[in-house]
Scaffold this motif. Structure first.
Motif, short mmCIF file in Angstrom:
data_model
loop_
_atom_site.label_atom_id
_atom_site.label_comp_id
_atom_site.label_asym_id
_atom_site.label_seq_id
_atom_site.Cartn_x
_atom_site.Cartn_y
_atom_site.Cartn_z
N PRO A 246 0.83 -1.22 0.00
CA PRO A 246 0.00 0.00 0.00
C PRO A 246 0.86 1.26 0.00
O PRO A 246 1.88 1.33 0.70
CB PRO A 246 -0.79 -0.12 1.31
CG PRO A 246 -0.82 -1.57 1.61
CD PRO A 246 0.48 -2.13 1.11
N ASN B 38 1.46 4.02 1.47
CA ASN B 38 1.08 4.57 2.77
C ASN B 38 1.31 6.06 2.90
O ASN B 38 0.72 6.71 3.76
CB ASN B 38 1.84 3.84 3.89
CG ASN B 38 3.35 3.80 3.63
OD1 ASN B 38 3.78 3.30 2.61
ND2 ASN B 38 4.13 4.31 4.55
N GLY C 251 -2.58 7.50 2.06
CA GLY C 251 -2.75 6.05 2.15
C GLY C 251 -4.17 5.58 2.00
O GLY C 251 -4.45 4.39 2.16
N ARG C 252 -5.09 6.48 1.64
CA ARG C 252 -6.51 6.10 1.56
C ARG C 252 -7.15 6.72 0.31
O ARG C 252 -6.67 7.71 -0.23
CB ARG C 252 -7.27 6.56 2.80
CG ARG C 252 -6.71 6.02 4.11
CD ARG C 252 -7.77 6.00 5.21
NE ARG C 252 -8.44 7.28 5.37
CZ ARG C 252 -9.61 7.43 6.00
NH1 ARG C 252 -10.24 6.39 6.49
NH2 ARG C 252 -10.16 8.63 6.13
N ASP D 143 -8.40 2.10 3.05
CA ASP D 143 -6.95 2.06 2.91
C ASP D 143 -6.59 1.45 1.56
O ASP D 143 -7.30 0.57 1.04
CB ASP D 143 -6.36 1.19 4.02
CG ASP D 143 -5.44 1.97 4.93
OD1 ASP D 143 -5.67 3.18 5.11
OD2 ASP D 143 -4.48 1.39 5.46
N ARG E 131 1.17 -3.86 5.81
CA ARG E 131 -0.15 -3.41 5.38
C ARG E 131 -0.82 -2.49 6.42
O ARG E 131 -2.02 -2.23 6.36
CB ARG E 131 -1.03 -4.62 5.08
CG ARG E 131 -0.56 -5.33 3.81
CD ARG E 131 -0.90 -6.81 3.78
NE ARG E 131 -2.32 -7.07 3.77
CZ ARG E 131 -2.85 -8.28 3.71
NH1 ARG E 131 -2.04 -9.34 3.65
NH2 ARG E 131 -4.14 -8.46 3.71
N ASN F 25 -10.51 0.61 6.71
CA ASN F 25 -10.39 2.06 6.59
C ASN F 25 -9.11 2.61 7.21
O ASN F 25 -8.96 3.83 7.33
CB ASN F 25 -11.61 2.75 7.19
CG ASN F 25 -11.83 2.36 8.66
OD1 ASN F 25 -11.07 1.58 9.21
ND2 ASN F 25 -12.88 2.90 9.26
N GLY F 26 -8.19 1.74 7.62
CA GLY F 26 -6.92 2.20 8.18
C GLY F 26 -7.07 2.93 9.50
O GLY F 26 -6.29 3.83 9.80
N SER F 27 -8.02 2.50 10.31
CA SER F 27 -8.34 3.23 11.54
C SER F 27 -7.61 2.71 12.77
O SER F 27 -7.75 3.29 13.85
CB SER F 27 -9.85 3.17 11.79
OG SER F 27 -10.28 1.81 11.93
N ARG G 40 -0.66 9.68 10.80
CA ARG G 40 -0.35 8.71 9.74
C ARG G 40 0.06 9.46 8.48
O ARG G 40 -0.15 10.67 8.36
CB ARG G 40 -1.53 7.78 9.46
CG ARG G 40 -2.81 8.44 9.01
CD ARG G 40 -3.81 7.40 8.53
NE ARG G 40 -3.33 6.71 7.32
CZ ARG G 40 -3.90 5.63 6.79
NH1 ARG G 40 -4.95 5.07 7.38
NH2 ARG G 40 -3.42 5.08 5.69
N ASN H 18 -14.41 6.76 9.60
CA ASN H 18 -13.12 6.53 10.24
C ASN H 18 -13.22 5.65 11.48
O ASN H 18 -12.24 5.51 12.21
CB ASN H 18 -12.47 7.85 10.65
CG ASN H 18 -11.99 8.66 9.47
OD1 ASN H 18 -12.12 8.25 8.32
ND2 ASN H 18 -11.43 9.83 9.74
#
Length: 497
Positions: A146, A148, A222-223, A253, A406, A412-414, A434, A468
């Motif tokens: 990803p 990021n 990253g999203r 993400d 990852r 959602n990368g939360s 982040r 989020n």
């Protein structure tokens, strides 16, 4: 024959020879100019790469045709409109893109020769990641990880602000371009038209995207919102500028895309709405800007075949040498994780209902039955026709290969680290930084306390904002009630995947 007649004959022969010689010279000159212009302005010829890794980084997927922007114009924008860049940087690395020496644009940008060079996005813009041990160490870059650090929305907002500026005129932009080298008269004429087209196209894209970007929490680095852009581009005529509130936020993400072979037939995308890895690749190309007429299937297929067997990167930092702890972690993985997340596990690739998994529902709600039907209709009759999209009611279990790379976690990368993911949801960080690449090798994820790296500021992620949420994937069955020593053992094993 008289001398006069002889002279007339000789003069006529000379004139014919001169006309023939001049004609040949003119034809050769015209051929030379044609070859020169063809070389310089060859239409619709993408820059190609023999090596698959360079092809992945910089090769076309078709998004540099209809959606392509003039390369030389894009290159001067950071210099001409530097005040619209994030503080501290003077080029596109301000948005987290990775710039390699000797390349005119960062990783993730392809170039096409089409009268003037055009630039577009490709797979790598979302799928090349960066990791470093500390703020002072050199970054490690991994293909198919990803991206990021990349802030795609920030990049597009920069483009929109540039073309909104009164200084974005053909004369002023061309003057700035010629600081890097003079243009031929034909180039100047071509660029004048291209600059106007670029402005009009980006303003139209701004107005369409604003339907769901205005008022929504910013994605940050990253999203990306995967499917709502379809509603403002390919299907704008259907939605007519209106997206229902319950489906306006679909931020996720960037995923990893290595080791795709074993994933064929699993439920793919975060919500499991497709079971064909090849269809997913074509769909992603449309998200990057390709059209159904220009999508480059052979070059996408080349990447797809390479990704099928690309292994995940090995954990690059020192690991705990305690074999007993590692063995304990492996046993815990088999007990709590393997059935859902090991390739070959009974439930890997299966969609878990939202009521059961309990994670943020916004991404699930953004993909609707209506959108699915529009996608099917969009591809009907084309070689890449969509046949496997479906509406689901949850999120799909994904294999955990390369899980260390990852982070952050959940769709959602939360959740910033594996340690946080293995704690009850109410104890997970509510706000954290982040978008940088400084890594926490102990907790396994990116550090949450680093606010700036190389002059580029981090993004403050707030889990209280819509889309989020960091809830869900919690309780005894998910390992969040393990003792601390068991958590550390499990994390140590997860580093090996």
């Amino acid at each position: 024959m008289t001398t006069q007649h002889t002279m007339q004959f000789t003069d006529e022969g000379g004139r014919r020879w001169r006309r023939l010689r001049n004609g040949i010279a003119g034809a050769l000159s015209a051929l030379f100019v044609f070859l020169l212009l063809s070389s310089r302005y060859a239409p619709n010829r993408p820059v190609t790469y023999e090596g698959i890794e360079d092809h992945f980084r910089y090769g076309t997927i078709g998004a540099d045709t209809e959606s392509g922007l003039p390369l030389r114009v894009v290159q001067v924008l950071p210099r001409m409109f530097h005040e619209y860049l994030p503080a501290g940087r003077g080029d596109y690395t301000a948005f987290g893109f990775i710039q390699e020496p000797g390349h005119p644009m960062p990783i993730g940008f392809s170039i096409r020769r089409r009268f003037i060079d055009l630039v577009g996005l490709n797979c790598a813009v979302c799928h090349v990641g960066s990791v470093r041990a500390s703020e002072d160490s050199a970054p490690l870059r991994y293909l198919a990880m990803p991206a990021n650090t990349v802030d795609l929305q920030g990049y597009f907002e920069f483009l929109f602000r540039c073309v909104e500026d009164e200084r974005f005129t053909p004369d002023l932009v061309i003057d700035e371009m010629e600081k890097d080298g003079a243009l031929f008269p034909l180039e100047r004429l071509t660029y004048r038209d291209a600059i106007e087209r670029m402005k009009n196209g980006l303003l139209r894209q701004r107005d369409r995207l604003s339907v769901f970007t205005l008022g929504n929490p910013p994605p940050g680095p990253g999203r990306v919102d995967t499917f709502n852009p379809y509603k403002t581009r390919q299907f704008a005529d259907y939605y007519k500028g209106h997206i229902a509130d319950e489906e306006r936020i679909g931020t996720v993400d960037f995923p990893s895309i290595w080791n795709q072979g074993p994933r064929e037939g699993m439920h793919l995308h975060w919500d499991g709405n497709n079971t064909s890895a090849s269809e997913r690749s074509v769909s992603a190309a449309f998200g990057a800007g390709a059209t159904r007429e220009d999508v480059d299937l052979p070059r996408i297929a080349r990447i797809h075949e390479w990704l099928a067997g690309l292994p995940p990167p090995a954990f690059p930092f020192e690991r705990d040498p305690d074999a007993v702890k590692l063995g304990r972690g492996q046993a815990l993985y088999a007990q709590y994780c393997a059935s859902c997340h090991a390739i070959g596990g009974a439930d890997v690739g299966r969609v878990v209902p939202i009521e059961e998994i309990g994670t943020d529902e916004h991404r699930l709600n953004s993909y609707t039955r209506t959108l699915r039907q529009l996608q099917v209709s969009y591809g009907r009759g084309y070689d890449w026709e969509f046949r496997h999209f479906q509406k689901t009611h949850g999120y799909a279990n994904q294999p955990l290969d390369g899980i260390w790379a990852r982070a952050p976690y959940l769709h959602n990368g939360s959740v910033p680290t594996l340690w946080d993911l293995l704690t009850p949801a109410e104890r997970r960080p509510a706000r954290f930084y982040r978008g940088h690449d400084v890594y926490d090798a102990v907790r396994v994820g990116f550090r949450v306390d680093v606010r700036e790296v190389d002059g580029r500021r981090a993004f403050l992620f707030d889990t209280s904002l819509p889309g989020n949420g960091n809830q869900g994937h919690t309780g005894a069955r998910y390992g969040t009630e393990l003792s601390d020593s068991d958590r550390w053992a499990l994390i140590e094993y997860l580093k090996t995947l």
